[in-house]
Motif scaffolding. Sequence first.
Motif, PDB file in Angstrom:
ATOM      1  N   LEU A  37       0.848  -1.187   0.000  1.00 52.97           N
ATOM      2  CA  LEU A  37       0.000   0.000   0.000  1.00 52.97           C
ATOM      3  C   LEU A  37       0.883   1.236   0.000  1.00 52.97           C
ATOM      4  N   ILE A  38       0.809   2.019  -1.056  1.00 55.53           N
ATOM      5  CA  ILE A  38       1.550   3.279  -1.127  1.00 55.53           C
ATOM      6  C   ILE A  38       0.587   4.377  -0.697  1.00 55.53           C
ATOM      7  N   ILE A  39       0.776   4.883   0.513  1.00 56.54           N
ATOM      8  CA  ILE A  39      -0.139   5.875   1.074  1.00 56.54           C
ATOM      9  C   ILE A  39       0.392   7.267   0.754  1.00 56.54           C
ATOM     10  N   ASP A  40      -0.180   7.888  -0.272  1.00 55.58           N
ATOM     11  CA  ASP A  40       0.223   9.245  -0.646  1.00 55.58           C
ATOM     12  C   ASP A  40      -0.415  10.241   0.312  1.00 55.58           C
ATOM     13  N   ASP A  41       0.423  10.925   1.078  1.00 62.30           N
ATOM     14  CA  ASP A  41      -0.058  11.843   2.119  1.00 62.30           C
ATOM     15  C   ASP A  41      -0.096  13.280   1.591  1.00 62.30           C
ATOM     16  N   GLY A  42      -0.732  13.458   0.426  1.00 61.17           N
ATOM     17  CA  GLY A  42      -0.851  14.790  -0.143  1.00 61.17           C
ATOM     18  C   GLY A  42       0.459  15.330  -0.687  1.00 61.17           C
ATOM     19  N   ALA A  43       1.272  14.473  -1.292  1.00 62.95           N
ATOM     20  CA  ALA A  43       2.571  14.895  -1.823  1.00 62.95           C
ATOM     21  C   ALA A  43       2.401  15.895  -2.963  1.00 62.95           C
ATOM     22  N   THR A  44       3.411  16.741  -3.131  1.00 62.09           N
ATOM     23  CA  THR A  44       3.362  17.793  -4.154  1.00 62.09           C
ATOM     24  C   THR A  44       4.526  17.714  -5.134  1.00 62.09           C
ATOM     25  N   ASP A  45       5.310  16.639  -5.091  1.00 58.77           N
ATOM     26  CA  ASP A  45       6.549  16.575  -5.883  1.00 58.77           C
ATOM     27  C   ASP A  45       6.526  15.501  -6.964  1.00 58.77           C
ATOM     28  N   GLY A  46       5.366  14.927  -7.249  1.00 60.81           N
ATOM     29  CA  GLY A  46       5.287  13.868  -8.244  1.00 60.81           C
ATOM     30  C   GLY A  46       5.258  12.475  -7.655  1.00 60.81           C
ATOM     31  N   THR A  47       5.278  12.367  -6.327  1.00 65.16           N
ATOM     32  CA  THR A  47       5.226  11.058  -5.672  1.00 65.16           C
ATOM     33  C   THR A  47       3.990  10.272  -6.101  1.00 65.16           C
ATOM     34  N   LEU A  48       2.836  10.912  -6.089  1.00 68.68           N
ATOM     35  CA  LEU A  48       1.586  10.232  -6.427  1.00 68.68           C
ATOM     36  C   LEU A  48       1.619   9.715  -7.854  1.00 68.68           C
ATOM     37  N   GLU A  49       2.072  10.532  -8.778  1.00 65.29           N
ATOM     38  CA  GLU A  49       2.095  10.131 -10.182  1.00 65.29           C
ATOM     39  C   GLU A  49       3.009   8.925 -10.406  1.00 65.29           C
ATOM     40  N   LEU A  50       4.168   8.929  -9.753  1.00 66.05           N
ATOM     41  CA  LEU A  50       5.094   7.803  -9.878  1.00 66.05           C
ATOM     42  C   LEU A  50       4.497   6.545  -9.255  1.00 66.05           C
ATOM     43  N   ALA A  51       3.866   6.701  -8.102  1.00 69.26           N
ATOM     44  CA  ALA A  51       3.226   5.551  -7.442  1.00 69.26           C
ATOM     45  C   ALA A  51       2.142   4.944  -8.328  1.00 69.26           C
ATOM     46  N   LEU A  52       1.381   5.786  -8.997  1.00 66.75           N
ATOM     47  CA  LEU A  52       0.320   5.295  -9.880  1.00 66.75           C
ATOM     48  C   LEU A  52       0.884   4.515 -11.067  1.00 66.75           C
ATOM     49  N   GLU A  53       2.079   4.882 -11.527  1.00 68.63           N
ATOM     50  CA  GLU A  53       2.725   4.127 -12.602  1.00 68.63           C
ATOM     51  C   GLU A  53       3.005   2.693 -12.150  1.00 68.63           C
ATOM     52  N   TYR A  54       3.490   2.537 -10.929  1.00 73.93           N
ATOM     53  CA  TYR A  54       3.749   1.194 -10.404  1.00 73.93           C
ATOM     54  C   TYR A  54       2.450   0.419 -10.250  1.00 73.93           C
ATOM     55  N   GLN A  55       1.409   1.069  -9.780  1.00 75.12           N
ATOM     56  CA  GLN A  55       0.120   0.395  -9.626  1.00 75.12           C
ATOM     57  C   GLN A  55      -0.414  -0.076 -10.973  1.00 75.12           C
ATOM     58  N   GLU A  56      -0.256   0.754 -11.991  1.00 79.56           N
ATOM     59  CA  GLU A  56      -0.752   0.396 -13.313  1.00 79.56           C
ATOM     60  C   GLU A  56       0.016  -0.789 -13.900  1.00 79.56           C
ATOM     61  N   LYS A  57       1.336  -0.810 -13.689  1.00 81.99           N
ATOM     62  CA  LYS A  57       2.164  -1.878 -14.248  1.00 81.99           C
ATOM     63  C   LYS A  57       2.066  -3.175 -13.445  1.00 81.99           C
ATOM     64  N   TYR A  58       1.915  -3.050 -12.128  1.00 81.16           N
ATOM     65  CA  TYR A  58       1.949  -4.232 -11.258  1.00 81.16           C
ATOM     66  C   TYR A  58       0.767  -4.190 -10.280  1.00 81.16           C
ATOM     67  N   PRO A  59      -0.459  -4.293 -10.801  1.00 81.24           N
ATOM     68  CA  PRO A  59      -1.643  -4.147  -9.936  1.00 81.24           C
ATOM     69  C   PRO A  59      -1.804  -5.258  -8.909  1.00 81.24           C
ATOM     70  N   ASN A  60      -1.143  -6.406  -9.118  1.00 84.31           N
ATOM     71  CA  ASN A  60      -1.250  -7.505  -8.146  1.00 84.31           C
ATOM     72  C   ASN A  60      -0.374  -7.290  -6.919  1.00 84.31           C
ATOM     73  N   VAL A  61       0.523  -6.290  -7.002  1.00 86.21           N
ATOM     74  CA  VAL A  61       1.437  -6.026  -5.890  1.00 86.21           C
ATOM     75  C   VAL A  61       1.146  -4.678  -5.234  1.00 86.21           C
ATOM     76  N   PHE A  62       0.981  -3.633  -6.042  1.00 85.37           N
ATOM     77  CA  PHE A  62       0.898  -2.274  -5.515  1.00 85.37           C
ATOM     78  C   PHE A  62      -0.535  -1.735  -5.550  1.00 85.37           C
ATOM     79  N   ARG A  63      -0.879  -1.027  -4.509  1.00 80.50           N
ATOM     80  CA  ARG A  63      -2.144  -0.305  -4.459  1.00 80.50           C
ATOM     81  C   ARG A  63      -1.892   1.082  -3.891  1.00 80.50           C
ATOM     82  N   VAL A  64      -2.311   2.106  -4.614  1.00 74.64           N
ATOM     83  CA  VAL A  64      -2.088   3.490  -4.205  1.00 74.64           C
ATOM     84  C   VAL A  64      -3.335   4.017  -3.511  1.00 74.64           C
ATOM     85  N   ILE A  65      -3.130   4.661  -2.381  1.00 76.99           N
ATOM     86  CA  ILE A  65      -4.216   5.325  -1.659  1.00 76.99           C
ATOM     87  C   ILE A  65      -3.833   6.787  -1.500  1.00 76.99           C
TER      88      ILE A  65
END
Length: 230
Positions: A37-65
């Motif tokens: 679980l990648i818990i994005d705590d309101g990041a402003t530096d691109g953290t969320l966007e990068l995390a979403l890339e991992y979720q899209e590529k590997y949905p069985n492992v990563f989940r972004v909140i």
Amino acid sequence: MEKILTVSIAAYNVYNYLNETLTPFLGVKGNDRLEVLIIDDGATDGTLELALEYQEKYPNVFRVIHKENGGWGSTVTTGILNATGKYFKLLDGDDYYNKDELERLLDQLETCDYDMVITPFLRFYDNSDRIDYVKNPLFEVSSPRQIELNELPIKPYCMEMYSLAFKTNLIQQNQVQITEHCFYTDTEFVLKACNQAETVMFLDKPIYYYRRASSGQSMSLDGLEKHYME
């Protein structure tokens, strides 16, 4: 496949570190046993966007909140509430796990029935080649038999969150929640979660690599001075 371990990652403005944090999970054999679980705590530096890339590529492992900023404690509470794995473990977004030892941990947890699992961790420094091996002295009382928590000589040593994994249903059913917008809440998590545990297992596997004193980190010298009175 049943998720054996939920890893809850506190991710606030860690874009520069996040690839290093997430890549080890991809090298773990049987990583579909993991729920990261990648818990994005309101990041402003691109953290969320990068995390979403991992979720899209590997949905069985990563989940972004994604959530509004509430501090480290709020990411832990969010992770606990959303976890579906048999065990629950924390990871900061600028740290990482050793993939080989994580794989061995997963194998152990599949048949484990202890409330809490304790492992050593490694502490490393951005500004030097120094690496500290941090081994809980309680390993000396490790035994294949079931160990009751009240048997352990806890007083000389304060356990750290980097070493700990807990049964997920234990901390969920006892509604472990951590204070928002407050520093050094890792100690609060340790105390509240350990208070629910009765049995413990020790594994001599250094899984967690803890980055110490990086710029902007609350545990850096600047961070300690800034937050001393908060």
